[in-house]
Enzyme design. Sequence first.
Site, PDB file in Angstrom:
ATOM      1  N   PRO A   1     119.868 101.413  58.394  1.00 17.09           N
ATOM      2  CA  PRO A   1     118.438 101.560  58.123  1.00 17.09           C
ATOM      3  C   PRO A   1     118.119 101.183  56.670  1.00 17.09           C
ATOM      4  O   PRO A   1     118.778 101.658  55.746  1.00 17.09           O
ATOM      5  CB  PRO A   1     118.171 103.049  58.356  1.00 17.09           C
ATOM      6  CG  PRO A   1     119.385 103.567  59.058  1.00 17.09           C
ATOM      7  CD  PRO A   1     120.514 102.705  58.647  1.00 17.09           C
ATOM      8  N   TYR A  33     117.122 113.486  51.303  1.00 17.12           N
ATOM      9  CA  TYR A  33     115.925 113.801  52.071  1.00 17.12           C
ATOM     10  C   TYR A  33     116.084 115.181  52.704  1.00 17.12           C
ATOM     11  O   TYR A  33     117.044 115.892  52.416  1.00 17.12           O
ATOM     12  CB  TYR A  33     115.644 112.676  53.064  1.00 17.12           C
ATOM     13  CG  TYR A  33     115.366 111.369  52.355  1.00 17.12           C
ATOM     14  CD1 TYR A  33     114.347 111.275  51.406  1.00 17.12           C
ATOM     15  CD2 TYR A  33     116.155 110.239  52.573  1.00 17.12           C
ATOM     16  CE1 TYR A  33     114.101 110.093  50.708  1.00 17.12           C
ATOM     17  CE2 TYR A  33     115.908 109.053  51.888  1.00 17.12           C
ATOM     18  CZ  TYR A  33     114.895 108.989  50.953  1.00 17.12           C
ATOM     19  OH  TYR A  33     114.660 107.828  50.264  1.00 17.12           O
ATOM     20  N   ARG A  62     122.623  95.157  52.112  1.00 15.54           N
ATOM     21  CA  ARG A  62     122.153  94.054  51.269  1.00 15.54           C
ATOM     22  C   ARG A  62     122.622  92.694  51.785  1.00 15.54           C
ATOM     23  O   ARG A  62     121.908  91.704  51.694  1.00 15.54           O
ATOM     24  CB  ARG A  62     122.619  94.260  49.827  1.00 15.54           C
ATOM     25  CG  ARG A  62     121.929  95.423  49.125  1.00 15.54           C
ATOM     26  CD  ARG A  62     122.528  95.663  47.738  1.00 15.54           C
ATOM     27  NE  ARG A  62     121.851  96.733  47.032  1.00 15.54           N
ATOM     28  CZ  ARG A  62     122.131  98.027  47.150  1.00 15.54           C
ATOM     29  NH1 ARG A  62     123.084  98.394  48.008  1.00 15.54           N
ATOM     30  NH2 ARG A  62     121.483  98.946  46.473  1.00 15.54           N
ATOM     31  N   ALA A  74     114.417 104.313  58.290  1.00 11.14           N
ATOM     32  CA  ALA A  74     113.980 105.701  58.340  1.00 11.14           C
ATOM     33  C   ALA A  74     112.549 105.794  58.841  1.00 11.14           C
ATOM     34  O   ALA A  74     111.620 105.262  58.242  1.00 11.14           O
ATOM     35  CB  ALA A  74     114.090 106.324  56.951  1.00 11.14           C
ATOM     36  N   LEU A 105     128.305  98.242  49.555  1.00 16.51           N
ATOM     37  CA  LEU A 105     128.775  97.003  48.941  1.00 16.51           C
ATOM     38  C   LEU A 105     129.916  96.365  49.729  1.00 16.51           C
ATOM     39  O   LEU A 105     130.952  95.984  49.188  1.00 16.51           O
ATOM     40  CB  LEU A 105     129.180  97.242  47.484  1.00 16.51           C
ATOM     41  CG  LEU A 105     128.024  97.547  46.524  1.00 16.51           C
ATOM     42  CD1 LEU A 105     128.530  97.692  45.095  1.00 16.51           C
ATOM     43  CD2 LEU A 105     126.950  96.471  46.589  1.00 16.51           C
TER      44      LEU A 105
END
Length: 360
Positions: free
Chosen positions: A23, A186, A330, A62, A307
């Site tokens: 996500p 969160y 990414r 999310a 990564l």
Amino acid sequence: MSTLFEPYTLRSLTAANRVWMPPMCQYSAAPEGPLTGAPTDWHFQHYGARAAGGTGLIIVEATGVSPEGRISPYDLGIWNDAQVEAFRRITTFFKSQNTIPGIQLGHAGRKASTDRPWKGGAPLGPEDHGWQAVAPSAVPFDDTHPAPAELTADGIAEIVQQFADAARRSLDAGFEVAEIHGAHGYLIGQFLSPHSNRRTDEYGGSYENRTRFALEVVDAVRAVWPDELPLFFRISATDWLAGEAGWTADETVRFAAELQAHGVDLIDVSTGGNAAGVRIPVGPGYQVPFAARIRGEAGVPVAAVGLITEVEQAEKIVSNGEADAVLLGRELLRDPSFARHAARELGADVHVPDQYHRSV
């Protein structure tokens, strides 16, 4: 045979490969109006490109279980039927590309009501579509955030029900994997950590009390999520705080086994996000050891993140047994067809749309 491109089965679902998309919020939904929180053309093309690129499973960003549960006014939500209908377009396309559609259900807690990152990410007031954030305790995330309102017992019960309702709507929208967002500071992560949870009732203090809310959410979601479909849980394995000041890797290993006992099929392992200003030793694969430890010590399936950018690196993580799948963030933003390129490099097979066969 590439391990990265071996099918992977959880309950009745089989992902075609272990290259998955985690996500990643796009902050591109409408902040007001009849389609508030609903996916747009941006979301369709963004996720659709990765599905057409051969990704085995995509977990949509999310998605707020309530308006107040969103990170920003521009986030996705799944608290009404208009949102459900808009999501169906995406899940239908995923399935046409042999990609499993997943969704991450979340509540941002004290980190809610903020602007988009490229606008600075500052907290927003009512004049900018903002709202009062809530949390286990009235402790702000940092000096720039206002103090959240401490949740009452009734407020906690209401949010547990919102997670269950969101899971039911997600199923109606065509999703086949539900992931509960317990990471990155969160709301669920705020309850887990003594850094953010200062309560003195049954939801605070001891490990058992701090994990109570998370397990109530898991039980509520599992009760409405079909037995034949998998349930994931994303966790921050550590707050990166010294000693007992925050949530620790040891607690994560213990909790992973409990999550599995409550019906969670896979742990999506990340770190951090609950404490401002901490120093995190970021580097290639820096979070993989946490996933490997959970898999080895708790015996729970895991997906690794952090990564992971190279084909050989991803293949090694899975083939070495450090994780059952890799979630590439990414790198999939940079290269929607990473899975197809990786399959070519490893001599493996992957789904290719008929329209793209000239690229093989």
